[in-house]
Design an enzyme around this catalytic site. Structure first.
Site, mmCIF file in Angstrom:
data_model
loop_
_atom_site.group_PDB
_atom_site.id
_atom_site.type_symbol
_atom_site.label_atom_id
_atom_site.label_comp_id
_atom_site.label_asym_id
_atom_site.label_seq_id
_atom_site.Cartn_x
_atom_site.Cartn_y
_atom_site.Cartn_z
ATOM 1 N N TYR A 185 4.493 5.856 10.395
ATOM 2 C CA TYR A 185 3.701 4.703 9.974
ATOM 3 C C TYR A 185 4.549 3.716 9.169
ATOM 4 C CZ TYR A 185 -0.486 2.115 8.642
ATOM 5 O OH TYR A 185 -1.430 1.133 8.492
ATOM 6 N N HIS A 188 0.836 -1.195 0.000
ATOM 7 C CA HIS A 188 0.000 0.000 0.000
ATOM 8 C C HIS A 188 0.873 1.248 0.000
ATOM 9 C CE1 HIS A 188 -3.908 -1.991 1.675
ATOM 10 N NE2 HIS A 188 -3.397 -2.629 0.655
ATOM 11 N N TYR A 229 -8.885 4.167 8.316
ATOM 12 C CA TYR A 229 -8.996 4.394 9.762
ATOM 13 C C TYR A 229 -10.046 5.489 9.941
ATOM 14 C CZ TYR A 229 -4.382 2.114 10.436
ATOM 15 O OH TYR A 229 -3.318 1.232 10.462
ATOM 16 N N PRO A 265 -2.957 -1.333 18.945
ATOM 17 C CA PRO A 265 -2.662 -1.677 17.545
ATOM 18 C C PRO A 265 -2.936 -0.572 16.522
ATOM 19 C CG PRO A 265 -4.605 -2.866 18.340
ATOM 20 C CD PRO A 265 -4.055 -2.138 19.513
HETATM 21 P P1 RFL Z 1 4.198 -12.915 20.738
HETATM 22 O O1 RFL Z 1 3.731 -12.851 19.336
HETATM 23 O O2 RFL Z 1 3.199 -12.809 21.825
HETATM 24 O O3 RFL Z 1 5.036 -14.265 20.893
HETATM 25 C C1 RFL Z 1 5.443 -14.746 22.149
HETATM 26 C C2 RFL Z 1 5.494 -16.252 22.063
HETATM 27 O O4 RFL Z 1 5.995 -16.750 23.314
HETATM 28 C C3 RFL Z 1 5.251 -17.880 23.667
HETATM 29 N N1 RFL Z 1 5.356 -18.092 25.128
HETATM 30 C C4 RFL Z 1 6.130 -19.049 25.694
HETATM 31 N N2 RFL Z 1 6.930 -20.000 25.179
HETATM 32 C C5 RFL Z 1 7.549 -20.850 26.028
HETATM 33 N N3 RFL Z 1 7.380 -20.807 27.380
HETATM 34 C C6 RFL Z 1 6.573 -19.877 27.950
HETATM 35 N N4 RFL Z 1 6.393 -19.833 29.266
HETATM 36 C C7 RFL Z 1 5.907 -18.954 27.100
HETATM 37 N N5 RFL Z 1 5.031 -17.926 27.309
HETATM 38 C C8 RFL Z 1 4.726 -17.427 26.115
HETATM 39 C C9 RFL Z 1 3.836 -17.546 23.205
HETATM 40 O O5 RFL Z 1 3.041 -18.709 23.057
HETATM 41 C C10 RFL Z 1 4.109 -16.848 21.888
HETATM 42 O O6 RFL Z 1 4.090 -17.727 20.780
HETATM 43 O O7 RFL Z 1 5.294 -11.782 21.036
HETATM 44 P P2 RFL Z 1 6.398 -11.084 20.082
HETATM 45 O O8 RFL Z 1 7.220 -12.120 19.360
HETATM 46 O O9 RFL Z 1 7.068 -10.086 20.927
HETATM 47 O O10 RFL Z 1 5.571 -10.374 18.923
HETATM 48 C C11 RFL Z 1 4.725 -9.281 19.217
HETATM 49 C C12 RFL Z 1 3.561 -9.221 18.228
HETATM 50 O O11 RFL Z 1 2.936 -10.509 18.202
HETATM 51 C C13 RFL Z 1 2.540 -8.139 18.590
HETATM 52 O O12 RFL Z 1 3.198 -6.968 18.998
HETATM 53 C C14 RFL Z 1 1.616 -7.804 17.400
HETATM 54 O O13 RFL Z 1 0.750 -8.869 17.091
HETATM 55 C C15 RFL Z 1 0.812 -6.547 17.692
HETATM 56 N N6 RFL Z 1 -0.114 -6.181 16.627
HETATM 57 C C16 RFL Z 1 0.311 -5.532 15.492
HETATM 58 N N7 RFL Z 1 1.622 -5.273 15.307
HETATM 59 C C17 RFL Z 1 2.045 -4.706 14.137
HETATM 60 O O14 RFL Z 1 3.245 -4.460 14.003
HETATM 61 N N8 RFL Z 1 1.194 -4.392 13.115
HETATM 62 C C18 RFL Z 1 -0.134 -4.613 13.216
HETATM 63 O O15 RFL Z 1 -0.852 -4.362 12.263
HETATM 64 C C19 RFL Z 1 -0.625 -5.175 14.443
HETATM 65 N N9 RFL Z 1 -1.925 -5.436 14.590
HETATM 66 C C20 RFL Z 1 -1.479 -6.518 16.740
HETATM 67 C C21 RFL Z 1 -2.364 -6.114 15.686
HETATM 68 C C22 RFL Z 1 -1.958 -7.237 17.804
HETATM 69 C C23 RFL Z 1 -3.297 -7.552 17.877
HETATM 70 N N10 RFL Z 1 -3.720 -8.309 18.976
HETATM 71 C C24 RFL Z 1 -4.466 -9.483 18.839
HETATM 72 C C25 RFL Z 1 -3.145 -8.029 20.268
HETATM 73 C C26 RFL Z 1 -3.697 -6.404 15.757
HETATM 74 C C27 RFL Z 1 -4.184 -7.105 16.851
HETATM 75 C C28 RFL Z 1 -5.645 -7.354 16.874
HETATM 76 C C1 PHB Z 2 -4.635 -5.618 10.534
HETATM 77 O O1 PHB Z 2 -4.804 -5.754 9.304
HETATM 78 O O2 PHB Z 2 -4.796 -6.558 11.334
HETATM 79 C C2 PHB Z 2 -4.240 -4.297 11.076
HETATM 80 C C3 PHB Z 2 -3.937 -3.272 10.201
HETATM 81 C C4 PHB Z 2 -3.578 -2.035 10.712
HETATM 82 C C5 PHB Z 2 -3.539 -1.830 12.090
HETATM 83 C C6 PHB Z 2 -3.838 -2.866 12.954
HETATM 84 C C7 PHB Z 2 -4.187 -4.113 12.447
HETATM 85 O O3 PHB Z 2 -3.228 -0.609 12.583
#
Ligand code: RFL
Ligand code: PHB
Length: 393
Positions: free
Chosen positions: A387, A72, A203, A295
């Site tokens: 961004y 994008h 957004y 997020p």
């Molecule tokens: P994670 O992904 O939580 O991975 C941690 C892993 O550790 C495991 N774990 C263990 N393993 C062994 N022993 C234990 N005791 C353990 N305890 C935990 C877990 O099972 C897991 O697999 O952390 P990490 O690697 O730091 O990554 C962070 C990202 O996952 C997170 O920041 C993003 O998903 C946030 N986020 C977004 N980030 C973006 O950069 N762009 C986005 O568009 C974006 N959209 C989002 C998001 C997060 C969302 N949610 C669900 C919170 C949208 C949503 C809806």
């Molecule tokens: C997504 O596609 O899950 C998404 C995109 C943009 C955001 C957060 C989540 O800021």
């Protein structure tokens, strides 16, 4: 088991680190408490900053992303029924973001690591970290959840175990400070089998508040609406979700959102959180283990990758050049980027959500902020630079 770097967590932080270290010739073992299938199916983030796209390609992992990802060159902001294009590519000298789901990134990272002969132990139980103050820290875990107790002896332990993992707690409470803000709203996220309704992410802050229109593939769309974080998903039948999406995305020009069957939905709370410092003895924490952003700025995954890029360079300086300084500075180096991403995520969140705890004055300030981004090039450029991903300094 014996390795140089023991990594807890097979999320973006842990898996990117394993790849970066492998490229540098540094040994690592990853342990993960969930199954491979659970890791590969959990629906989370969607947006990759431009340098994360380049890193995926550099690591030889970009082939599917380049084929299936959506690139994008801008985003759309909306309020009062009007849409405004923010030309991210034009404002940042040609940089673009990719919309490519986090679990697709993880599939590519896991397959790539296993193809290299790397070790990822899924489904472990009872992860415990010990001997951090010694030269030989250890990670204990039970194979297959409750099976035999095993130990990884390593030089360094990396806590890439997300917000609820044990690593952050292994830093004594007297040695860490935590900063937190909980928002009075959450996000209800859905996946729907429907065609694309608009060519870029929208957004919007309209009616009852925030909505985000995102995508996953030409026939699967991802959408979010602001909701009560303590709300029960059972109170959100599909008809109510569509009614809210239509209201928050409606334009004065009569555009219409294409509906489809909803096949996944869930509610997440929104919080900002930072733990300082991000290291203690031979433990380094990275990604969500150390910090959380709401997020709205799409920063969480990208920050996790930024942390482990810094960490891989510091570990390389240590192993190849016997330099300890970059490891000593790890936390300070990361936190400069972390706090800027916290600021941006807070700014996007407060500007784009309806907060009934705020005064009417504050509400108007947020709409003035939106107006500014859409009328001032300096303001738009600031949003675009953040961004697409700030440069490393
Ligand atoms: P994670 O992904 O939580 O991975 C941690 C892993 O550790 C495991 N774990 C263990 N393993 C062994 N022993 C234990 N005791 C353990 N305890 C935990 C877990 O099972 C897991 O697999 O952390 P990490 O690697 O730091 O990554 C962070 C990202 O996952 C997170 O920041 C993003 O998903 C946030 N986020 C977004 N980030 C973006 O950069 N762009 C986005 O568009 C974006 N959209 C989002 C998001 C997060 C969302 N949610 C669900 C919170 C949208 C949503 C809806
Ligand atoms: C997504 O596609 O899950 C998404 C995109 C943009 C955001 C957060 C989540 O800021």
């Amino acid at each position: 088991m014996r390795t140089q770097v023991g990594i807890i967590g097979a999320g973006p932080a842990g898996l990117f680190l394993a790849h970066l270290l492998h490229r540098l010739g540094i040994g690592a073992i990853v342990i993960e408490c969930r199954s491979r299938q659970a890791v590969e199916e959990t629906v989370r983030a969607g947006v990759l900053e431009h340098w994360v796209v380049a890193l995926m390609k550099d690591l030889g992992l970009g082939e599917r992303m380049m084929r299936e990802g959506h690139f994008h060159d801008g985003i759309t902001l909306q309020w009062n029924g009007e849409r405004h294009h923010v030309d991210i590519q034009g404002l940042t000298g040609g940089k673009r973001v990719a919309v490519y789901a986090q679990h697709e990134v993880l599939k590519d990272l896991i397959a790539g690591r296993l193809a290299q002969g790397g070790e990822i132990v899924f489904g472990v139980g009872g992860t415990a970290i010990r001997d951090l103050d010694t030269g030989h820290p250890a990670i204990d875990f039970h194979r297959d959840g409750t099976g035999a107790l095993e130990t990884i002896r390593c030089d360094y332990v990396i806590g890439a175990d997300g917000f609820h993992g044990p690593a952050r707690q292994a830093i004594p409470a007297t040695h860490r400070t935590e900063y937190q803000k909980i928002y009075p709203f959450g996000w209800l996220g859905i996946l729907t089998k429907a065609p694309l309704s608009w060519p870029e992410l929208i957004y919007t802050n309209q009616g009852d508040g925030f909505a985000l229109l995102s995508t996953r593939s030409p026939d699967v769309q991802r959408m979010y609406i602001q909701c009560d974080p303590a709300g029960d998903i059972a109170n959100w039948p599909d008809a109510r979700i569509w009614e809210q999406l239509h209201a928050r995305l409606a334009t004065n020009g009569g555009w219409s959102l294409t509906e489809g069957p909803i096949f996944q939905k869930g509610i997440i709370p929104l919080r900002s959180f930072v733990c300082e410092p991000m290291q203690y003895g031979r433990l380094f924490i990275a990604g969500d283990a150390a910090h959380i952003v709401p997020p709205t700025g799409a920063k969480g995954l990208n920050l996790a990758v930024a942390d482990v890029l810094v960490l891989s360079r510091a570990l390389n300086a240590h192993y190849k050049h016997n330099r300890r300084d970059l490891l000593d500075q790890y936390s300070a180096t990361c936190l400069r980027r972390v706090w800027k991403a916290e600021r941006f995520s807070w700014y996007m969140t407060t500007m784009l959500h309806r907060n009934d705890l705020e005064t009417e004055f504050e509400r108007r300030i947020h709409f003035a902020d939106l107006d500014l981004v859409c009328t001032s090039e300096a303001s738009a450029r600031s949003l675009a630079e953040n961004y697409v991903g700030l440069p490393f300094d």
